[in-house]
Design a protein around this motif. Sequence first.
Motif, PDB file in Angstrom:
ATOM      1  N   ASN A 255       0.836  -1.203   0.000  1.00 43.86           N
ATOM      2  CA  ASN A 255       0.000   0.000   0.000  1.00 43.86           C
ATOM      3  C   ASN A 255       0.873   1.256   0.000  1.00 43.86           C
ATOM      4  O   ASN A 255       0.622   2.203  -0.759  1.00 43.86           O
ATOM      5  CB  ASN A 255      -0.904  -0.021   1.221  1.00 43.86           C
ATOM      6  N   ASP A 256       1.900   1.264   0.856  1.00 45.67           N
ATOM      7  CA  ASP A 256       2.800   2.416   0.921  1.00 45.67           C
ATOM      8  C   ASP A 256       3.594   2.577  -0.381  1.00 45.67           C
ATOM      9  O   ASP A 256       3.745   3.702  -0.886  1.00 45.67           O
ATOM     10  CB  ASP A 256       3.775   2.256   2.094  1.00 45.67           C
ATOM     11  N   LEU A 257       4.095   1.483  -0.926  1.00 45.62           N
ATOM     12  CA  LEU A 257       4.883   1.558  -2.152  1.00 45.62           C
ATOM     13  C   LEU A 257       4.051   2.063  -3.324  1.00 45.62           C
ATOM     14  O   LEU A 257       4.545   2.821  -4.158  1.00 45.62           O
ATOM     15  CB  LEU A 257       5.474   0.182  -2.488  1.00 45.62           C
ATOM     16  N   ALA A 258       2.797   1.638  -3.399  1.00 45.86           N
ATOM     17  CA  ALA A 258       1.931   2.044  -4.518  1.00 45.86           C
ATOM     18  C   ALA A 258       1.640   3.538  -4.502  1.00 45.86           C
ATOM     19  O   ALA A 258       1.215   4.097  -5.521  1.00 45.86           O
ATOM     20  CB  ALA A 258       0.632   1.250  -4.488  1.00 45.86           C
ATOM     21  N   LYS A 259       1.857   4.203  -3.372  1.00 46.15           N
ATOM     22  CA  LYS A 259       1.691   5.648  -3.303  1.00 46.15           C
ATOM     23  C   LYS A 259       2.924   6.383  -3.830  1.00 46.15           C
ATOM     24  O   LYS A 259       2.864   7.578  -4.105  1.00 46.15           O
ATOM     25  CB  LYS A 259       1.417   6.077  -1.858  1.00 46.15           C
ATOM     26  N   TYR A 279     -12.028 -12.502  -5.355  1.00 50.95           N
ATOM     27  CA  TYR A 279     -11.758 -12.658  -3.919  1.00 50.95           C
ATOM     28  C   TYR A 279     -11.751 -11.289  -3.254  1.00 50.95           C
ATOM     29  O   TYR A 279     -11.447 -10.275  -3.886  1.00 50.95           O
ATOM     30  CB  TYR A 279     -10.415 -13.353  -3.703  1.00 50.95           C
ATOM     31  N   GLY A 280     -12.066 -11.279  -1.942  1.00 46.57           N
ATOM     32  CA  GLY A 280     -12.196 -10.008  -1.253  1.00 46.57           C
ATOM     33  C   GLY A 280     -11.480  -9.924   0.070  1.00 46.57           C
ATOM     34  O   GLY A 280     -11.666  -8.956   0.813  1.00 46.57           O
ATOM     35  N   PHE A 281     -10.642 -10.885   0.414  1.00 51.69           N
ATOM     36  CA  PHE A 281      -9.939 -10.853   1.705  1.00 51.69           C
ATOM     37  C   PHE A 281      -8.746  -9.897   1.630  1.00 51.69           C
ATOM     38  O   PHE A 281      -8.283  -9.542   0.537  1.00 51.69           O
ATOM     39  CB  PHE A 281      -9.472 -12.258   2.084  1.00 51.69           C
ATOM     40  N   PRO A 282      -8.220  -9.448   2.784  1.00 53.42           N
ATOM     41  CA  PRO A 282      -7.026  -8.596   2.771  1.00 53.42           C
ATOM     42  C   PRO A 282      -5.862  -9.320   2.091  1.00 53.42           C
ATOM     43  O   PRO A 282      -5.528 -10.450   2.457  1.00 53.42           O
ATOM     44  CB  PRO A 282      -6.737  -8.362   4.261  1.00 53.42           C
ATOM     45  N   GLY A 283      -5.287  -8.682   1.102  1.00 52.09           N
ATOM     46  CA  GLY A 283      -4.221  -9.327   0.336  1.00 52.09           C
ATOM     47  C   GLY A 283      -4.722 -10.011  -0.915  1.00 52.09           C
ATOM     48  O   GLY A 283      -3.918 -10.570  -1.672  1.00 52.09           O
ATOM     49  N   SER A 284      -6.041  -9.959  -1.152  1.00 50.65           N
ATOM     50  CA  SER A 284      -6.591 -10.529  -2.388  1.00 50.65           C
ATOM     51  C   SER A 284      -6.374  -9.573  -3.538  1.00 50.65           C
ATOM     52  O   SER A 284      -5.993  -8.407  -3.351  1.00 50.65           O
ATOM     53  CB  SER A 284      -8.090 -10.790  -2.228  1.00 50.65           C
ATOM     54  N   GLU A 285      -6.666 -10.044  -4.757  1.00 51.48           N
ATOM     55  CA  GLU A 285      -6.469  -9.197  -5.933  1.00 51.48           C
ATOM     56  C   GLU A 285      -7.331  -7.945  -5.886  1.00 51.48           C
ATOM     57  O   GLU A 285      -6.864  -6.846  -6.212  1.00 51.48           O
ATOM     58  CB  GLU A 285      -6.720  -9.999  -7.228  1.00 51.48           C
ATOM     59  N   SER A 286      -8.588  -8.058  -5.456  1.00 51.03           N
ATOM     60  CA  SER A 286      -9.454  -6.875  -5.432  1.00 51.03           C
ATOM     61  C   SER A 286      -8.984  -5.879  -4.379  1.00 51.03           C
ATOM     62  O   SER A 286      -9.013  -4.658  -4.596  1.00 51.03           O
ATOM     63  CB  SER A 286     -10.909  -7.278  -5.179  1.00 51.03           C
ATOM     64  N   GLU A 290      -7.548  -2.099  -5.362  1.00 52.26           N
ATOM     65  CA  GLU A 290      -8.171  -0.926  -4.743  1.00 52.26           C
ATOM     66  C   GLU A 290      -7.140  -0.039  -4.057  1.00 52.26           C
ATOM     67  O   GLU A 290      -7.340   1.164  -3.910  1.00 52.26           O
ATOM     68  CB  GLU A 290      -9.230  -1.367  -3.736  1.00 52.26           C
ATOM     69  N   ARG A 291      -6.035  -0.632  -3.645  1.00 51.25           N
ATOM     70  CA  ARG A 291      -4.968   0.117  -2.975  1.00 51.25           C
ATOM     71  C   ARG A 291      -4.006   0.779  -3.973  1.00 51.25           C
ATOM     72  O   ARG A 291      -3.017   1.379  -3.553  1.00 51.25           O
ATOM     73  CB  ARG A 291      -4.195  -0.808  -2.032  1.00 51.25           C
TER      74      ARG A 291
END
Length: 329
Positions: A255-259, A279-286, A290-291
């Motif tokens: 998340n930090d790197l993508a910023k 998939y919708g869990f933390p660390g999933s593709e979606s 989104e991050r």
Amino acid sequence: MVDNAPRGAVISLGGTIAMTAQAEGGATPTLSADDLVAAVPGLAKTGIEVEVHDFRRLPGASLSFSDLLELAVLVETLAADGVDGVVVTQGTDTIEETAYLLDLLTTGDTPVVVTGAMRNASMAGADGPANVLAALRVATSTEARGTGCVVVFAEEIHAARWVRKTHATSPAAFTSYPGPIGYVAEDRVRIMARPAPSLTFDPRSATAAARTAIYTVGLGDDGALLHALGDHVDGLVVAAFGAGHVPMACVDGLNDLAKRMPVVLATRTGSGPVLRHTYGFPGSESDLLERGLISGSTLDPVKARILLQLLLMTTADNDQVAQAFSALS
């Protein structure tokens, strides 16, 4: 010289195909492009007029982006000069990367074929001569025009975008998903499928300094290395599990790197797409998309890094990088 004879150019970069065993032990690149062509049995019977270019004499692992940008200019110059096709011989370690880079850097319908050998010229059953012969047949054929850059190995024709080296020593080391786009049989080139045209770049425009890397996630990855890596790269490809998943411990770091930079999400499986909303869990593709991570679509991590590196070398910003990857099917 035969009127209307097909013209092919062979450009040698070195690699196993140009190596011979040395008295002190080990094989090193010693053969010139002339040597490689002279060793091809039956070439004279094809009627192909061959011109040769000694471009580099390096192991495949030591080729650089600057080498290949210069190579792309030479390929384009030869195409403009009227050759019917170009064959590049090189070490197999980086064929899948070189081929995809040339696919992005060359335009027009002139076939560009990359080949090499898994057995050096001093070994029994050296495969270099047969691969060069098949590559020249493909490069100078009308059937291969408009297919983009391809890899010819063991008489199979693979699209640059899909080809992978999948064995360390086998003469049939190169495969692709969904499969070869053609093959050579009884001296005839047969194209069974044509990949969609790729993005193209002017090799002369790729002048900006850029450093990219591939980060492969693994079981139990705590994400600590992501923070260290982020200080040394301008863009990152994440080789994720399955359809684009990472351990939850990696999410904050990504998340930090993508910023700060383009972060491309690819699958480490080597084939198939990164999903978007299954998939919708933390660390999933979606969650990752989104991050702000960028989907690598169906590009494997090695090819995704090639495209990302080239985009950054042409000063693309994050939005332009995202647009380029979104154009992939």
